[in-house]
Scaffold this motif. Structure first.
Motif, PDB file in Angstrom:
ATOM      1  N   ILE A 196       0.860  -1.194   0.000  1.00  0.00           N
ATOM      2  CA  ILE A 196       0.000   0.000   0.000  1.00  0.00           C
ATOM      3  C   ILE A 196       0.896   1.243   0.000  1.00  0.00           C
ATOM      4  N   ILE A 197       0.661   2.113  -0.988  1.00  0.00           N
ATOM      5  CA  ILE A 197       1.389   3.388  -1.050  1.00  0.00           C
ATOM      6  C   ILE A 197       0.369   4.483  -0.737  1.00  0.00           C
ATOM      7  N   ALA A 198       0.454   5.023   0.475  1.00  0.00           N
ATOM      8  CA  ALA A 198      -0.534   6.032   0.894  1.00  0.00           C
ATOM      9  C   ALA A 198       0.063   7.421   0.754  1.00  0.00           C
ATOM     10  N   SER A 199      -0.768   8.384   0.355  1.00  0.00           N
ATOM     11  CA  SER A 199      -0.315   9.771   0.272  1.00  0.00           C
ATOM     12  C   SER A 199      -1.296  10.660   1.014  1.00  0.00           C
ATOM     13  N   PHE A 200      -0.759  11.424   1.948  1.00  0.00           N
ATOM     14  CA  PHE A 200      -1.624  12.321   2.732  1.00  0.00           C
ATOM     15  C   PHE A 200      -0.760  13.441   3.300  1.00  0.00           C
ATOM     16  N   SER A 201      -1.271  14.666   3.247  1.00  0.00           N
ATOM     17  CA  SER A 201      -0.546  15.754   3.900  1.00  0.00           C
ATOM     18  C   SER A 201      -1.519  16.515   4.778  1.00  0.00           C
ATOM     19  N   SER A 202      -0.973  17.175   5.782  1.00  0.00           N
ATOM     20  CA  SER A 202      -1.818  17.791   6.794  1.00  0.00           C
ATOM     21  C   SER A 202      -1.660  19.303   6.823  1.00  0.00           C
ATOM     22  N   LYS A 203      -2.797  19.996   6.865  1.00  0.00           N
ATOM     23  CA  LYS A 203      -2.746  21.456   7.026  1.00  0.00           C
ATOM     24  C   LYS A 203      -3.499  21.907   8.275  1.00  0.00           C
ATOM     25  N   THR A 204      -4.108  20.954   8.971  1.00  0.00           N
ATOM     26  CA  THR A 204      -4.888  21.324  10.161  1.00  0.00           C
ATOM     27  C   THR A 204      -4.516  20.399  11.324  1.00  0.00           C
ATOM     28  N   GLN A 205      -4.921  20.795  12.518  1.00  0.00           N
ATOM     29  CA  GLN A 205      -4.642  19.954  13.681  1.00  0.00           C
ATOM     30  C   GLN A 205      -5.397  18.630  13.610  1.00  0.00           C
ATOM     31  N   PHE A 206      -6.612  18.667  13.053  1.00  0.00           N
ATOM     32  CA  PHE A 206      -7.351  17.413  12.904  1.00  0.00           C
ATOM     33  C   PHE A 206      -6.607  16.480  11.949  1.00  0.00           C
ATOM     34  N   ALA A 207      -6.133  17.066  10.825  1.00  0.00           N
ATOM     35  CA  ALA A 207      -5.388  16.240   9.863  1.00  0.00           C
ATOM     36  C   ALA A 207      -4.102  15.698  10.484  1.00  0.00           C
ATOM     37  N   ASP A 208      -3.506  16.452  11.415  1.00  0.00           N
ATOM     38  CA  ASP A 208      -2.308  15.949  12.123  1.00  0.00           C
ATOM     39  C   ASP A 208      -2.606  14.626  12.830  1.00  0.00           C
ATOM     40  N   SER A 209      -3.836  14.507  13.353  1.00  0.00           N
ATOM     41  CA  SER A 209      -4.156  13.278  14.082  1.00  0.00           C
ATOM     42  C   SER A 209      -4.315  12.097  13.120  1.00  0.00           C
ATOM     43  N   ILE A 210      -4.770  12.389  11.895  1.00  0.00           N
ATOM     44  CA  ILE A 210      -4.851  11.333  10.875  1.00  0.00           C
ATOM     45  C   ILE A 210      -3.431  10.930  10.461  1.00  0.00           C
ATOM     46  N   LEU A 211      -2.602  11.949  10.254  1.00  0.00           N
ATOM     47  CA  LEU A 211      -1.214  11.692   9.857  1.00  0.00           C
ATOM     48  C   LEU A 211      -0.491  10.854  10.910  1.00  0.00           C
ATOM     49  N   ASN A 212      -0.752  11.145  12.176  1.00  0.00           N
ATOM     50  CA  ASN A 212      -0.181  10.364  13.275  1.00  0.00           C
ATOM     51  C   ASN A 212      -0.498   8.869  13.115  1.00  0.00           C
ATOM     52  N   ARG A 213      -1.766   8.533  12.758  1.00  0.00           N
ATOM     53  CA  ARG A 213      -2.128   7.115  12.574  1.00  0.00           C
ATOM     54  C   ARG A 213      -1.424   6.536  11.352  1.00  0.00           C
ATOM     55  N   LEU A 214      -1.351   7.332  10.267  1.00  0.00           N
ATOM     56  CA  LEU A 214      -0.720   6.828   9.048  1.00  0.00           C
ATOM     57  C   LEU A 214       0.778   6.568   9.247  1.00  0.00           C
ATOM     58  N   ILE A 215       1.435   7.477   9.962  1.00  0.00           N
ATOM     59  CA  ILE A 215       2.870   7.295  10.220  1.00  0.00           C
ATOM     60  C   ILE A 215       3.092   5.996  10.990  1.00  0.00           C
ATOM     61  N   ARG A 216       2.192   5.725  11.932  1.00  0.00           N
ATOM     62  CA  ARG A 216       2.363   4.511  12.728  1.00  0.00           C
ATOM     63  C   ARG A 216       1.973   3.268  11.938  1.00  0.00           C
ATOM     64  N   SER A 217       0.973   3.387  11.047  1.00  0.00           N
ATOM     65  CA  SER A 217       0.636   2.250  10.172  1.00  0.00           C
ATOM     66  C   SER A 217       1.816   1.914   9.279  1.00  0.00           C
ATOM     67  N   ALA A 218       2.540   2.962   8.877  1.00  0.00           N
ATOM     68  CA  ALA A 218       3.675   2.788   7.978  1.00  0.00           C
ATOM     69  C   ALA A 218       4.929   2.381   8.751  1.00  0.00           C
ATOM     70  N   ALA A 219       4.788   2.191  10.076  1.00  0.00           N
ATOM     71  CA  ALA A 219       5.941   1.887  10.930  1.00  0.00           C
ATOM     72  C   ALA A 219       7.097   2.833  10.593  1.00  0.00           C
ATOM     73  N   GLN A 220       6.747   4.117  10.461  1.00  0.00           N
ATOM     74  CA  GLN A 220       7.732   5.198  10.193  1.00  0.00           C
ATOM     75  C   GLN A 220       8.346   5.147   8.785  1.00  0.00           C
ATOM     76  N   HIS A 221       7.847   4.252   7.907  1.00  0.00           N
ATOM     77  CA  HIS A 221       8.434   4.166   6.573  1.00  0.00           C
ATOM     78  C   HIS A 221       7.847   5.244   5.657  1.00  0.00           C
ATOM     79  N   ILE A 222       8.541   6.395   5.628  1.00  0.00           N
ATOM     80  CA  ILE A 222       8.060   7.527   4.843  1.00  0.00           C
ATOM     81  C   ILE A 222       8.945   7.700   3.611  1.00  0.00           C
ATOM     82  N   ILE A 223       8.303   7.795   2.437  1.00  0.00           N
ATOM     83  CA  ILE A 223       9.117   7.873   1.199  1.00  0.00           C
ATOM     84  C   ILE A 223       9.263   9.321   0.752  1.00  0.00           C
TER      85      ILE A 223
END
Ligand code: TXA
Ligand code: MG
Length: 330
Positions: free
Chosen positions: A303-330
């Protein structure tokens, strides 16, 4: 064990409540994610939660209540900040950490002197908690490490045969877990970001709150140490939204024999590559995030996910994605 599938009618709600009071595990919907409920006053029921989920016993549980009065039965001190949050923000997708009373056993708090308390907002969760009539511990109702369940069918995928009952309610509206706010010390700390944002909390407390969600920071919330939200197949995360970069990454994996999928906002710009829409708004992204991971892991092997955050709510989504990716950010 044969798991019962209960519905939202008076009869089944009463049965769910009875099962909880008898020391059984009952999964139930909240507006964030489904929870795996146990009677917080019954040590052996609480302990069985860790077994059913395969959860490490040093990761403490949230105690759920339906009435604000119950908070004062389990928290030793409710300081002025906690009182303000309770009066002005609860019920909400928000968990507060407060010093615990002795009635809360160490197996709930993993030996900490504090207890996490949440009063959910959804009518379904509150009806269940009222039927239980006792405080209810509830981690997310998934096997430890897996994406949290946002429908009763996903609870069934992970826990059928391991728990007494699943209360089958609506899909969760929020889709990611509650904000965890530690109010046990001098300075309010956000230990896990969620739909209730730092700005919202600051606007009622009128003092700055600190966000401490980096796993490298001092670990205040033991849960942040563990592998989390991981689909069965590798997930990599991009935060640039660069179509060429994402396409090239996809093609590289294809050439190696993988069957990848792009989890992106605009699915129209990737030609005939396999794509899935991550959501058109942040609300939609959060609602569908864990369900998307559980669908895609069965159809693809990357799975190649793409998401960027501009709000505090989006930061919380990004937090879950970073952990789903086990920190593997391309
Ligand atoms: O939205 C939610 O919060 C869902 C629903 C079911 O209410 N529950 C949930 O529970 O997400 P769980 O167990 O998956 O996550 C609980 C988090 C963990 O990160 C845990 O470490 C933290 O809360 N926690 C629990 N008690 C704590 C305490 N005394 N101090 C600090 N963190 C605590
Ligand atoms: Mg969880």
């Amino acid at each position: 064990m044969k798991t019962k599938y209960l519905q939202f009618n008076d009869n089944d709600l009463n049965e769910a409540g009875r099962l909880i009071r008898q020391g059984e595990l009952v999964a139930f919907p909240t507006e964030t994610v489904y929870g795996l409920g146990a009677n917080a006053l019954d040590v052996s029921a609480v302990k069985s939660t860790y077994v059913a989920k395969g959860r490490p016993s040093d990761n403490p549980l949230i105690v759920h209540v339906y009435d604000k009065k119950q908070i004062y039965d389990i928290a030793r001190t409710v300081n002025v900040y906690a009182e303000t949050i309770i009066n002005e923000l609860m019920p909400a997708s928000l968990t507060v950490v407060l010093p615990k009373k002795a009635v809360i056993d160490d197996c709930i708090t993993a030996g900490l002197d504090t207890v996490a308390i949440r009063m959910p907002e959804s009518a379904e969760a509150r009806a269940f908690l009222q039927a239980a009539a006792v405080p209810v511990t509830a981690p997310s109702a998934n096997l430890s490490g897996r994406p949290s369940p946002t429908t009763w069918r996903r609870v069934s995928d992970d826990l059928d045969g391991k728990i007494a009952a699943i209360l089958c309610g609506q899909p969760c509206k929020v889709g990611i877990e509650s904000t965890v706010l530690d109010l046990s010390g001098e300075q309010p700390l956000i230990l896990r970001p969620g739909v209730v944002t730092p700005d919202q909390i600051e606007s009622v407390l009128k003092i700055p709150v600190k966000v401490v969600t980096n796993p490298k920071d001092k670990v205040n919330s033991p849960g942040v140490r563990y592998k989390h939200y991981a689909p069965k197949v590798p997930l990599v995360l991009d935060t640039s939204g660069d179509v060429k970069k994402l396409s090239d990454y996809y093609d590289g994996l294809s050439e190696q024999g993988f069957k990848p999928v792009l989890l992106v906002e605009d699915t129209s710009v990737y030609g005939n590559r396999s794509v899935c829409c991550i959501g058109r708004t942040d609300v939609e992204v959060a609602q569908n995030l864990f369900e998307n991971l559980r669908v895609l892991e069965n159809k693809y092997d990357y799975i190649i996910a793409s998401f960027s955050s501009k709000t505090q709510f989006a930061d919380s989504i990004l937090n879950r994605l970073i952990r789903s990716a086990a920190q593997h950010i391309i």
